[in-house]
Scaffold this active site. Structure first.
Site, PDB file in Angstrom:
ATOM      1  N   LYS A 191      -2.552  12.835  -4.242  1.00  0.00           N
ATOM      2  CA  LYS A 191      -1.379  12.215  -3.613  1.00  0.00           C
ATOM      3  C   LYS A 191      -0.882  11.115  -4.547  1.00  0.00           C
ATOM      4  O   LYS A 191      -1.423  10.018  -4.578  1.00  0.00           O
ATOM      5  CB  LYS A 191      -1.791  11.617  -2.260  1.00  0.00           C
ATOM      6  N   GLU A 266     -10.857   1.494  -6.171  1.00  0.00           N
ATOM      7  CA  GLU A 266     -10.545   0.619  -7.310  1.00  0.00           C
ATOM      8  C   GLU A 266      -9.345  -0.200  -6.877  1.00  0.00           C
ATOM      9  O   GLU A 266      -8.241   0.325  -6.754  1.00  0.00           O
ATOM     10  CB  GLU A 266     -10.247   1.484  -8.534  1.00  0.00           C
ATOM     11  N   CYS A 300      -4.178  -3.784 -12.548  1.00  0.00           N
ATOM     12  CA  CYS A 300      -5.216  -4.316 -11.660  1.00  0.00           C
ATOM     13  C   CYS A 300      -6.041  -5.371 -12.375  1.00  0.00           C
ATOM     14  O   CYS A 300      -6.505  -6.320 -11.763  1.00  0.00           O
ATOM     15  CB  CYS A 300      -6.085  -3.194 -11.116  1.00  0.00           C
ATOM     16  N   GLU A 397      -3.308 -11.721  -5.762  1.00  0.00           N
ATOM     17  CA  GLU A 397      -2.825 -10.817  -6.800  1.00  0.00           C
ATOM     18  C   GLU A 397      -1.304 -10.745  -6.711  1.00  0.00           C
ATOM     19  O   GLU A 397      -0.756 -10.354  -5.686  1.00  0.00           O
ATOM     20  CB  GLU A 397      -3.427  -9.425  -6.589  1.00  0.00           C
TER      21      GLU A 397
HETATM   22  P1  NAI Z   1      -0.558   0.640  -1.974  1.00  0.00           P
HETATM   23  O1  NAI Z   1      -1.996   0.310  -1.994  1.00  0.00           O
HETATM   24  O2  NAI Z   1       0.184   0.646  -0.701  1.00  0.00           O
HETATM   25  O3  NAI Z   1      -0.349   2.105  -2.627  1.00  0.00           O
HETATM   26  C1  NAI Z   1      -1.280   2.809  -3.417  1.00  0.00           C
HETATM   27  C2  NAI Z   1      -1.370   4.266  -2.955  1.00  0.00           C
HETATM   28  O4  NAI Z   1      -1.876   4.310  -1.618  1.00  0.00           O
HETATM   29  C3  NAI Z   1      -0.029   4.994  -2.922  1.00  0.00           C
HETATM   30  O5  NAI Z   1      -0.217   6.353  -3.286  1.00  0.00           O
HETATM   31  C4  NAI Z   1       0.342   4.916  -1.445  1.00  0.00           C
HETATM   32  O6  NAI Z   1       1.202   5.948  -1.057  1.00  0.00           O
HETATM   33  C5  NAI Z   1      -1.014   5.062  -0.786  1.00  0.00           C
HETATM   34  N1  NAI Z   1      -1.092   4.530   0.574  1.00  0.00           N
HETATM   35  C6  NAI Z   1      -0.377   3.514   1.128  1.00  0.00           C
HETATM   36  N2  NAI Z   1      -0.727   3.321   2.409  1.00  0.00           N
HETATM   37  C7  NAI Z   1      -1.688   4.245   2.693  1.00  0.00           C
HETATM   38  C8  NAI Z   1      -2.458   4.547   3.856  1.00  0.00           C
HETATM   39  N3  NAI Z   1      -2.299   3.882   4.995  1.00  0.00           N
HETATM   40  N4  NAI Z   1      -3.362   5.534   3.777  1.00  0.00           N
HETATM   41  C9  NAI Z   1      -3.552   6.213   2.645  1.00  0.00           C
HETATM   42  N5  NAI Z   1      -2.845   5.984   1.509  1.00  0.00           N
HETATM   43  C10 NAI Z   1      -1.922   5.009   1.532  1.00  0.00           C
HETATM   44  O7  NAI Z   1       0.160  -0.306  -3.006  1.00  0.00           O
HETATM   45  P2  NAI Z   1       1.702  -0.764  -2.977  1.00  0.00           P
HETATM   46  O8  NAI Z   1       2.202  -0.954  -1.587  1.00  0.00           O
HETATM   47  O9  NAI Z   1       2.448   0.200  -3.787  1.00  0.00           O
HETATM   48  O10 NAI Z   1       1.611  -2.173  -3.707  1.00  0.00           O
HETATM   49  C11 NAI Z   1       1.320  -3.334  -2.949  1.00  0.00           C
HETATM   50  C12 NAI Z   1       0.388  -4.242  -3.710  1.00  0.00           C
HETATM   51  O11 NAI Z   1      -0.835  -3.587  -3.955  1.00  0.00           O
HETATM   52  C13 NAI Z   1       0.863  -4.664  -5.087  1.00  0.00           C
HETATM   53  O12 NAI Z   1       1.703  -5.745  -5.030  1.00  0.00           O
HETATM   54  C14 NAI Z   1      -0.425  -4.979  -5.781  1.00  0.00           C
HETATM   55  O13 NAI Z   1      -0.815  -6.292  -5.487  1.00  0.00           O
HETATM   56  C15 NAI Z   1      -1.403  -4.012  -5.165  1.00  0.00           C
HETATM   57  N6  NAI Z   1      -1.654  -2.849  -6.024  1.00  0.00           N
HETATM   58  C16 NAI Z   1      -2.778  -2.841  -6.767  1.00  0.00           C
HETATM   59  C17 NAI Z   1      -3.033  -1.792  -7.611  1.00  0.00           C
HETATM   60  C18 NAI Z   1      -4.251  -1.779  -8.445  1.00  0.00           C
HETATM   61  O14 NAI Z   1      -4.364  -0.960  -9.336  1.00  0.00           O
HETATM   62  N7  NAI Z   1      -5.196  -2.628  -8.202  1.00  0.00           N
HETATM   63  C19 NAI Z   1      -2.097  -0.679  -7.761  1.00  0.00           C
HETATM   64  C20 NAI Z   1      -0.961  -0.758  -6.896  1.00  0.00           C
HETATM   65  C21 NAI Z   1      -0.764  -1.821  -6.067  1.00  0.00           C
END
Ligand code: NAI
Ligand code: MG
Length: 495
Positions: A191, A266, A300, A397
């Protein structure tokens, strides 16, 4: 000016094709008939319609993966044959590397040079590294004391893997999860993030071209709380591998608990980058800049807390200011761009909020703090000085190009402050003193420490976090542990 005219013919043709869901080696329409807009953050324009998978689509994909796990020859296939498929895929990725780079750049704002010469080659290398592991997964024989037994372990694939990935390194994250899972004999439902699905879809086309059996890799584009949530609670899925925010990681862990689905997470970070007075300052300054501004700070492991020892604080700050104001911010597809736009309006607003919050808490913005231009989601490299540990920008973050620069006096003080974070992903240490380097490296509660460097990654080096940064190690041979179960076998040798 739009730079779309610079795209290679392969990318342009790809953008013209309809984007479906990859299930059982076929591109299908979503059952609901719904699609969503995919936006180019450099221009804010919509460049593709993406299939929006529902629960029912995710179940179709999970079922295809389950059938492929049991019925196709994938996990019973000779390991070297599984490895050969991965090698074929890597070769195709190499042929199409310009397209893959352009798609990530277009989709989420990674500077094209970074994609073309950084992440895409790393992704290709990762597939080849894991292809090699397909033939090297072994159990062990164990000398037991209870009697006359042969005791040995088998490493068996965990089953169907649900891989949920973020938008900051779309292709690389897809490949980290896919290639280790496939090498281990698992089948996969991937996904991609809704902000950046294009390179995963192109990868799906290459997977079909490489001849993978139907159902081994399925790709469901869609929204997080819809397709992602469906995947994390599906009883057909045996393991979820997730990279993204800590909050979503926690939700996934709760959902996965229903079926005792294995999880590896992660998550976010607030990584310290520590510069001691005896450091090579030229290297340390450029490492600190790259540590926070690479990929617009959307990493990250971004070195977002820069700790500088008091004697060199002003000098280092001056160099950081001077060099960061020279970083060229612009359209991600422009080869001279060093920093592209941030991924979305949501992130743009969130980052601006952190900058404003820092001002009101007494942080001094010494460079940046503004938007570069209104055509896309551009934020200039931003440095905040005199940050104290209690400020929000020192704790949360930000996931954007914002560095908090702090002063410290002693080695034990900086270790204690670096560890006073709920995150524990990575850290940098800059010193010419070998004792300081090892002492600090051992004391930090993180998954990776870079000494006199930052943001170096290799397929062979394990990667993952502690504390709220998650658990499990991707990359290196430890990645295989995420996708295998150990079975212990006892053979009675008494006659
Ligand atoms: P997110 O954690 O919501 O999205 C990451 C993935 O999870 C995407 O594929 C999304 O569709 C999926 N996802 C979202 N809600 C879900 C749920 N309830 N169940 C299963 N999968 C789900 O990250 P988002 O909203 O894009 O970014 C928000 C914040 O997250 C950023 O500002 C940043 O601080 C952090 N982030 C950290 C990352 C890292 O590599 N550590 C990567 C992306 C975001
Ligand atoms: Mg989200």
């Amino acid at each position: 000016m739009s730079r779309l005219d610079t795209l290679s013919p392969g990318t342009r043709e790809f953008l013209e094709r309809p984007k479906g869901l990859l299930i059982d080696n076929e591109w299908l329409n979503p059952l609901s008939g719904k699609y969503f807009d995919d936006v180019n953050p450099s221009t804010k324009s919509v460049h593709a319609q993406i299939a929006r998978a529902s629960d029912a689509d995710v179940e179709r994909a999970a079922k295809a993966a389950k059938d492929a796990f049991y019925n196709s020859r994938w996990h019973n296939m000779a390991p070297n044959e599984r490895g050969t498929y991965l090698w074929k895929l890597a070769d195709l990725m190499e042929i199409h590397q310009q397209e893959l780079a352009e798609l990530d750049s277009l989709d989420m704002g990674m500077p094209i040079r970074a994609a073309r010469y950084g992440t895409v080659p790393l992704a290709i290398d990762h597939v080849r590294y894991m292809a090699g592991w397909a033939t090297k997964i072994t159990g062990e024989s164990i000398g037991v004391s209870v009697g006359n037994y042969l005791n040995y372990t088998l490493k068996e694939p965990v089953g169907v893997v649900g891989a949920i990935i973020p938008w900051n390194f779309p292709l690389l994250m897809a490949v980290w999860k896919l290639s280790a899972a496939l090498a281990a004999g698992c089948t996969v439902v991937l996904k991609p993030a809704e902000q950046s699905p294009l390179s995963a879809i192109r990868l799906g086309e290459l997977i079909i071209d490489a001849g993978f059996p139907a159902g081994v890799v399925n790709i469901v584009t869609g929204l997080g709380d819809e397709a992602g949530a469906a995947l994390s609670r599906s009883p057909l899925v045996n393991k979820i591998a997730f990279t993204g925010s800590t909050a979503v990681g926690q939700t996934i862990m709760r959902e996965a608990a229903r079926n005792m689905t294995r999880v590896s997470l992660e998550l976010g970070g607030k990584s310290p980058n520590i510069i001691f007075e005896d450091a090579n300052l030229r290297q340390a300054v450029s490492g600190a800049l790259m540590g926070i501004f690479m990929n617009q700070g959307e990493v990250c492991a971004a070195g977002s807390r820069i700790f500088v020892q008091r004697g060199i604080y002003e000098q280092v700050l001056e160099a950081l200011i001077e060099q960061s104001s020279k970083l060229k911010v612009g359209d991600a597809l422009d080869p001279s761009t060093r920093m592209g736009p941030v991924v979305s309006e949501e992130q743009f607003v969130k980052i601006q909020g952190y900058i404003e919050g820092a001002k009101s808490q007494g942080g001094k913005i010494v460079v940046g703090g503004s938007t570069a231009n209104q055509q896309g989601f551009f934020i200039n490299p931003t440095i905040i000085r005199d940050v104290t540990d209690d400020m929000t920008v020192a704790q949360e973050e930000i996931f954007g190009p914002v560095a908090a620069v702090m002063v410290f006096d002693t080695i034990d003080e900086v270790i204690e402050r670096a560890n006073r974070s709920w995150y524990g992903l990575a850290a940098g240490v800059w010193t010419e003193n070998i004792r300081t380097a090892h002492y600090v490296a051992h004391a930090l509660e993180v998954g990776t420490v870079w000494v006199n460097s930052y943001h170096v990654y290799d397929a062979a080096a394990p990667w993952g976090g502690r504390k709220m940064s998650g658990f499990g190690r991707e990359m290196g041979k430890e990645a295989l542990d995420l996708y295998t179960e150990t079975k212990d076998v006892w053979i009675n040798l008494d006659r």
